[in-house]
Design an enzyme around this catalytic site. Structure first.
Site, PDB file in Angstrom:
ATOM      1  N   ASP A 140     -81.170 -15.645  -2.878  1.00 29.70           N
ATOM      2  CA  ASP A 140     -79.873 -14.978  -2.899  1.00 29.70           C
ATOM      3  C   ASP A 140     -79.408 -14.775  -4.329  1.00 29.70           C
ATOM      4  O   ASP A 140     -78.786 -13.768  -4.644  1.00 29.70           O
ATOM      5  CB  ASP A 140     -78.860 -15.793  -2.098  1.00 29.70           C
ATOM      6  CG  ASP A 140     -79.120 -15.677  -0.603  1.00 29.70           C
ATOM      7  OD1 ASP A 140     -78.594 -14.734   0.005  1.00 29.70           O
ATOM      8  OD2 ASP A 140     -79.874 -16.492  -0.062  1.00 29.70           O
ATOM      9  N   ASN A 193     -80.607 -20.316  -2.569  1.00 30.85           N
ATOM     10  CA  ASN A 193     -81.157 -19.706  -1.358  1.00 30.85           C
ATOM     11  C   ASN A 193     -80.714 -20.528  -0.153  1.00 30.85           C
ATOM     12  O   ASN A 193     -79.986 -21.519  -0.292  1.00 30.85           O
ATOM     13  CB  ASN A 193     -82.692 -19.642  -1.451  1.00 30.85           C
ATOM     14  CG  ASN A 193     -83.301 -18.716  -0.407  1.00 30.85           C
ATOM     15  OD1 ASN A 193     -82.862 -17.572  -0.242  1.00 30.85           O
ATOM     16  ND2 ASN A 193     -84.302 -19.187   0.314  1.00 30.85           N
ATOM     17  N   LYS A 194     -81.143 -20.109   1.008  1.00 31.94           N
ATOM     18  CA  LYS A 194     -80.798 -20.780   2.259  1.00 31.94           C
ATOM     19  C   LYS A 194     -80.920 -22.298   2.139  1.00 31.94           C
ATOM     20  O   LYS A 194     -81.894 -22.818   1.599  1.00 31.94           O
ATOM     21  CB  LYS A 194     -81.737 -20.273   3.360  1.00 31.94           C
ATOM     22  CG  LYS A 194     -81.822 -21.118   4.610  1.00 31.94           C
ATOM     23  CD  LYS A 194     -80.682 -20.875   5.557  1.00 31.94           C
ATOM     24  CE  LYS A 194     -80.877 -21.708   6.835  1.00 31.94           C
ATOM     25  NZ  LYS A 194     -79.871 -21.438   7.851  1.00 31.94           N
TER      26      LYS A 194
END
Length: 286
Positions: A184, A194-195
């Protein structure tokens, strides 16, 4: 057909797509606002700026969203110039994945593991499917977007897929030739947002001596560094994790985490593989 306002609301509230989809949809919305003819130029310009602010505020962890809106709004001139800028940017986003695949395919072979739903990762894995034996997909609690990725890999690429719970990752890592995830945001020092769960997966991959690759567009590279402010990781409703609260128990639900650069083998972009040095050079050129 959805109105621009409805599309804007959909993107702002989205929790299921990766940043590639969100950024492309945001660019398309700004393009349509800059080209629509139902309002005066002054009103259209104000709507453009208002929409850009809403988009950026809705997904603070996504550097590409802030970068894309800034690039469009900072384009000198009026609505037509900003629309042209949005159109060019959308073309760049659309072509980036093909170039990322060219650089990534040589290192994505055999059995791979991935986490979260990344449009970039999906497209690259499908492009490299001839040399991929199997993709092990983490299901991605709490919204289980890994299940969607698993379905898309089979539907779009006829790729062999194994779906596992996030907690099983370490069990299967010894079977993998590489881990591949999206991003991201890539921070200035090469750390990746990120996730949630990406950092744990990266640590586990390090323990198994499995290469850990991040695939993303250079648009996601930010001049920011990690401040330690957890607001950057976007905490959402606890009810997504635990529908029925347990008395005396606090439930937390952060959507993103931070993976430090030393755990990342390479960040593969449309301009080629990048490490901390290449990221610094890229940022200094802006």
């Amino acid at each position: 057909m959805e109105s621009i306002e409805e599309r804007l609301l959909t993107v702002c509230n989205d929790r299921d797509h990766g940043s590639h989809w969100i950024v492309r949809e945001a660019i398309s919305i700004l393009y349509d606002l800059a080209t629509e003819k139902t309002s005066s130029p002054e009103e259209s310009m104000q709507r453009l700026y208002d929409a850009a602010q809403k988009l950026v505020r809705s997904h603070p962890a996504m550097a590409a969203l802030a970068g894309a809106t800034k690039r469009i709004l900072d384009t000198p001139g009026g609505l037509s110039e900003k629309a042209a800028s949005a159109a060019r940017l959308r073309e760049e986003v659309d072509s980036a994945t093909e170039h990322i695949a060219e650089y990534a395919c040589p290192v994505l072979q055999g059995t791979l593991m991935t986490h979260s739903l990344s449009g970039t990762v999906l497209d690259v894995l499908v492009a490299c499917k001839a040399q991929i034996e199997r993709v092990i997909v983490l299901e991605g609690r709490p919204r289980y977007e890994g299940r969607t990725l698993a379905q898309l890999l089979v539907k779009q690429g006829n790729v062999k897929v194994t779906l596992i719970t996030d907690a099983q990752a370490d069990i299967f890592l010894s079977q993998c030739q590489a881990v591949v995830v999206g991003a991201d945001t890539v921070l200035a020092n090469g750390d990746v947002i990120n996730k949630a769960g990406t950092a744990l997966l990266a640590w586990a991959a390090r323990g198994h001596k499995v290469p850990f690759y991040v695939l993303c567009e250079t648009l996601k590279i930010s001049s920011r560094t990690w401040s330690g402010d957890l607001a950057q990781l976007e905490e959402k409703e606890a009810g997504e994790v635990m529908e029925e609260p347990i008395e005396g128990v606090t439930t937390r639900n952060f959507y993103f985490d931070l993976t430090v650069s030393r755990l990342i083998t390479s960040i593969i972009t449309e301009r080629g593989p990048m490490g901390r040095r290449e990221i610094k050079q890229l940022l200094s050129s802006y």
